[in-house]
Design a protein around this motif. Structure first.
Motif, PDB file in Angstrom:
ATOM      1  N   GLY A  66       0.814  -1.216   0.000  1.00  0.00           N
ATOM      2  CA  GLY A  66       0.000   0.000   0.000  1.00  0.00           C
ATOM      3  C   GLY A  66       0.846   1.264   0.000  1.00  0.00           C
ATOM      4  O   GLY A  66       0.553   2.221  -0.718  1.00  0.00           O
ATOM      5  N   LEU A  92      -4.513  -4.204  -3.729  1.00  0.00           N
ATOM      6  CA  LEU A  92      -5.887  -4.713  -3.591  1.00  0.00           C
ATOM      7  C   LEU A  92      -5.890  -6.200  -3.263  1.00  0.00           C
ATOM      8  O   LEU A  92      -6.621  -6.655  -2.385  1.00  0.00           O
ATOM      9  CB  LEU A  92      -6.682  -4.460  -4.878  1.00  0.00           C
ATOM     10  N   VAL A  94      -4.848  -6.961   0.381  1.00  0.00           N
ATOM     11  CA  VAL A  94      -5.917  -6.716   1.352  1.00  0.00           C
ATOM     12  C   VAL A  94      -6.991  -7.803   1.239  1.00  0.00           C
ATOM     13  O   VAL A  94      -7.552  -8.232   2.253  1.00  0.00           O
ATOM     14  CB  VAL A  94      -6.505  -5.297   1.170  1.00  0.00           C
ATOM     15  N   PHE A 127     -11.101  -2.090   0.778  1.00  0.00           N
ATOM     16  CA  PHE A 127     -11.189  -2.569  -0.600  1.00  0.00           C
ATOM     17  C   PHE A 127     -12.259  -1.801  -1.371  1.00  0.00           C
ATOM     18  O   PHE A 127     -12.026  -1.351  -2.496  1.00  0.00           O
ATOM     19  CB  PHE A 127     -11.493  -4.074  -0.607  1.00  0.00           C
ATOM     20  N   LEU A 129      -5.528   1.426   1.852  1.00  0.00           N
ATOM     21  CA  LEU A 129      -5.191  -0.002   1.873  1.00  0.00           C
ATOM     22  C   LEU A 129      -4.020  -0.276   2.822  1.00  0.00           C
ATOM     23  O   LEU A 129      -4.036  -1.256   3.565  1.00  0.00           O
ATOM     24  CB  LEU A 129      -4.856  -0.483   0.461  1.00  0.00           C
TER      25      LEU A 129
END
Length: 124
Positions: free
Chosen positions: A21, A36, A39, A85, A100
């Motif tokens: 992130g 993404l 997570v 998300f 994130l």
């Protein structure tokens, strides 16, 4: 000191989510796929962690602290990656990557606290 396989795995996943992130925040102007996915994997880990905790508790291994507190932390921790998300998918800015990264840090703190509650360790 907490030496539990789930805690170690969760710590690694949280660190990866934070690292990806932060890197994505620095180099991208939109949410990065790797951030993404990290997570999303963190969410999958929390589901598995919850199932394992339920099995351990049903098998007779009692939670040393308050059970309602442990399960409350777990339910809240399950929401954090999902909300991050959704934020990242709907907000196509650099700051979505920062959200994130922060979600990974928040989940780590909550995971640490859940381990303290389960093992009966007093907060430092």
């Amino acid at each position: 000191m907490i030496v539990d396989g789930f805690f170690i795995a969760g710590t690694i996943l949280c660190a990866v989510a934070v690292l990806l992130g932060v890197v994505a925040t620095i180099i991208r102007t939109y949410p990065d796929d790797f951030a993404l996915v990290s997570v999303a994997l963190l969410e999958v880990f929390l589901v598995v962690y919850g199932i394992a905790a339920a099995i351990r508790q049903a098998g007779g291994q009692a939670i040393s602290g308050e059970p309602w507190e442990f399960w409350g932390y777990l339910l809240t921790a399950l929401l954090i990656p999902v909300l991050a998300f959704i934020w990242a998918v709907t907000d196509k800015s650099r700051y979505a990557n920062a959200v994130l990264a922060v979600s990974g840090a928040i989940v780590f703190v909550m995971l640490y606290r859940m381990e303290q509650i389960w093992d009966g360790a007093l907060p430092a």
